[in-house]
Enzyme design. Structure first.
Site, mmCIF file in Angstrom:
data_model
loop_
_atom_site.group_PDB
_atom_site.id
_atom_site.type_symbol
_atom_site.label_atom_id
_atom_site.label_comp_id
_atom_site.label_asym_id
_atom_site.label_seq_id
_atom_site.Cartn_x
_atom_site.Cartn_y
_atom_site.Cartn_z
ATOM 1 N N GLN A 120 22.165 74.734 52.802
ATOM 2 C CA GLN A 120 22.701 74.542 51.461
ATOM 3 C C GLN A 120 24.098 75.156 51.357
ATOM 4 O O GLN A 120 24.273 76.339 51.627
ATOM 5 C CB GLN A 120 21.793 75.186 50.414
ATOM 6 C CG GLN A 120 22.270 74.956 48.978
ATOM 7 C CD GLN A 120 21.365 75.623 47.959
ATOM 8 O OE1 GLN A 120 20.721 76.623 48.263
ATOM 9 N NE2 GLN A 120 21.311 75.098 46.758
ATOM 10 N N GLY A 121 25.074 74.346 50.953
ATOM 11 C CA GLY A 121 26.448 74.819 50.808
ATOM 12 C C GLY A 121 26.887 74.784 49.358
ATOM 13 O O GLY A 121 27.701 73.926 48.968
ATOM 14 N N SER A 126 27.012 78.193 47.063
ATOM 15 C CA SER A 126 27.672 79.431 46.638
ATOM 16 C C SER A 126 28.969 79.679 47.404
ATOM 17 O O SER A 126 29.078 79.366 48.594
ATOM 18 C CB SER A 126 26.735 80.623 46.836
ATOM 19 O OG SER A 126 25.616 80.517 45.996
ATOM 20 N N GLU A 180 14.672 73.432 42.760
ATOM 21 C CA GLU A 180 14.638 74.693 43.492
ATOM 22 C C GLU A 180 13.931 75.761 42.676
ATOM 23 O O GLU A 180 13.146 76.541 43.190
ATOM 24 C CB GLU A 180 16.057 75.157 43.826
ATOM 25 C CG GLU A 180 16.095 76.456 44.631
ATOM 26 C CD GLU A 180 17.502 76.978 44.831
ATOM 27 O OE1 GLU A 180 18.412 76.553 44.095
ATOM 28 O OE2 GLU A 180 17.690 77.818 45.725
ATOM 29 N N SER A 198 20.928 83.085 39.307
ATOM 30 C CA SER A 198 20.487 84.456 39.050
ATOM 31 C C SER A 198 19.583 84.512 37.816
ATOM 32 O O SER A 198 19.615 83.629 36.958
ATOM 33 C CB SER A 198 21.694 85.378 38.850
ATOM 34 O OG SER A 198 22.299 85.115 37.601
ATOM 35 N N ASN A 199 18.795 85.585 37.742
ATOM 36 C CA ASN A 199 17.885 85.711 36.596
ATOM 37 C C ASN A 199 18.640 85.843 35.282
ATOM 38 O O ASN A 199 18.116 85.469 34.223
ATOM 39 C CB ASN A 199 16.936 86.895 36.815
ATOM 40 C CG ASN A 199 15.827 86.546 37.802
ATOM 41 O OD1 ASN A 199 15.835 85.454 38.391
ATOM 42 N ND2 ASN A 199 14.886 87.449 37.990
ATOM 43 N N GLU A 200 19.859 86.377 35.316
ATOM 44 C CA GLU A 200 20.655 86.420 34.087
ATOM 45 C C GLU A 200 21.002 85.000 33.630
ATOM 46 O O GLU A 200 20.992 84.692 32.435
ATOM 47 C CB GLU A 200 21.929 87.245 34.316
ATOM 48 C CG GLU A 200 21.677 88.722 34.507
ATOM 49 C CD GLU A 200 20.850 89.316 33.369
ATOM 50 O OE1 GLU A 200 21.191 89.062 32.203
ATOM 51 O OE2 GLU A 200 19.857 90.017 33.647
#
Length: 383
Positions: free
Chosen positions: A126-127, A129, A244, A368-370
């Site tokens: 996976q590209g 981030s 995902e 992220s969880n945020e």
């Protein structure tokens, strides 16, 4: 909610359980059940065993290897697989790029990639981030410039999980810098053996090599490897990340880990405080399991329900909580993480610290969880 399975669903569950516990090599399942790292060959072998039985990609269209199962059957398949210690089919293939190609790809792309993706003849990376574009994915700076029939790619990706094994990488690139940043993103499929692609390892806090940087220097990508239309990458990314997030609520694996702790640390379970902590985790896992069923039941049109963010958020929190409990129960023995197999310290205790440290990532990857809290507040609570 009706919790008792119908006779047909009970038979389905029994069939899954028998297959997973008799056809997948015991050595591979023991590796998972013991919490040890799987090799590339073990992951590939396991997925090929599943694919030969039609059990690797049941959520894909039936013409490409999917199964016409109910949502409950898919849930039972997933639960029994985790219960038996069978490696989940490689997420980059089965849950990410496979459904994307099936939904957005050309007929040529489907025929070329989907069979090999299901069988893990191709290992996808996976590209997404980048160093300054993780949670703010729309800020990515890797560029793809049209040159004749090709795209020429330059830039850097990071946190590419298991990229050291990758054959191909699905990549978000900026193809139009002049429009709103979300509208200028496209998705390209890139052969990782193409000149100009370089994979550099990143050492993690637990001492392992699981993630990588991937650099692109004047990488030429044929135009027919663009997925969807130019500028459609943001829409495709949201579709992929929704899938995902459903997959990163490892309820079955977390339940198995907690049940295993009750066995290996049986003496400590006599402590009322420990028992109370375990009971609280079990109750929260049950609540999450029921939520997962509701999310699956309300997903439609190939797109997950927005509540999949709840699964990602809570699933990773509970996964981390169980790893923290294991670390506490191991106590000083957790410091022997680099000891050999003949160490007097038990294997689960020696692995508790690396596992605890490794799972800190779970609240960051997959959005992220945020970010998940923002999605929940905006799309579910309407705040």
């Amino acid at each position: 909610m009706q919790l008792e399975l119908s006779p047909a669903d009970a038979e389905f569950r029994a069939r899954m359980r028998e297959f997973f516990t008799t056809k997948v090599p015991q050595e591979i399942r023991d590796t998972v059940l013991d919490g040890r790292h799987l090799t590339r060959d073990q992951i590939v072998e396991s997925q090929r065993v599943l694919n030969a039985e039609g059990l690797a990609v049941p959520h894909w269209p039936t013409e490409w290897g999917g199964q016409d199962w109910t949502d409950l059957q898919r849930h039972l398949w997933h639960e029994e697989m985790q219960r038996a210690g069978v490696p989940i089919p490689l997420a980059f293939n089965a849950s990410m790029i496979g459904p994307v190609i099936a939904q957005f790809g050309t007929e040529e792309q489907k025929a070329r990639f989907l069979p090999d993706t299901a069988n893990l003849d191709i290992w996808w990376s996976q590209g997404f981030s980048e160093p300054d574009a993780g949670s703010d994915l729309a800020s990515l700076r890797t560029t793809a410039v049209r040159d004749g029939d090709d795209w020429v790619v330059n830039g850097q990706k990071t946190w590419t999980t298991l990229g050291q094994h990758g054959d191909w990488i699905f990549t978000l690139v900026r193809t139009d810098p002049e429009v709103k940043k979300q509208a200028g993103i496209s998705m390209l499929l890139i052969d990782m053996t193409t000149p100009g692609v370089e994979v550099r390892p990143i050492e993690l806090i637990d001492g392992g090599h699981e993630v990588n940087e991937v650099w692109f220097t004047d990488v030429r990508v044929p135009g027919d490897l663009l997925v969807g239309e130019p500028g459609q990458g943001w829409t495709i990314a949201k579709f992929l990340l929704g899938n995902e997030r459903v997959g990163v609520a490892p309820v079955g694996a977390t339940k198995r880990a907690l049940a295993g702790l009750k066995t290996v640390a049986a003496a400590q379970m006599e402590d009322p405080m420990v028992r109370a902590r375990v009971a609280e985790l079990e109750n929260q896992l049950l609540a999450l399991e029921l939520t997962a069923l509701r999310v699956v039941a309300h997903s439609a049109g190939g797109e997950p329900h927005p509540a999949s963010s709840v699964l990602k958020l809570r699933g990773t929190e509970l996964q981390q909580a169980v790893s923290e409990l294991a670390l506490d129960l191991a106590g000083p023995a957790s410091l022997a993480s680099r000891a050999d197999e003949d160490s007097p310290q038990e294997g689960w205790a020696r692995r508790s610290a690396p596992t605890y440290l490794n799972f800190r990532k779970a609240s960051i990857y997959g959005g992220s969880n945020e970010i998940q809290r923002q999605i929940i507040s905006r799309t579910i609570l309407g705040l």
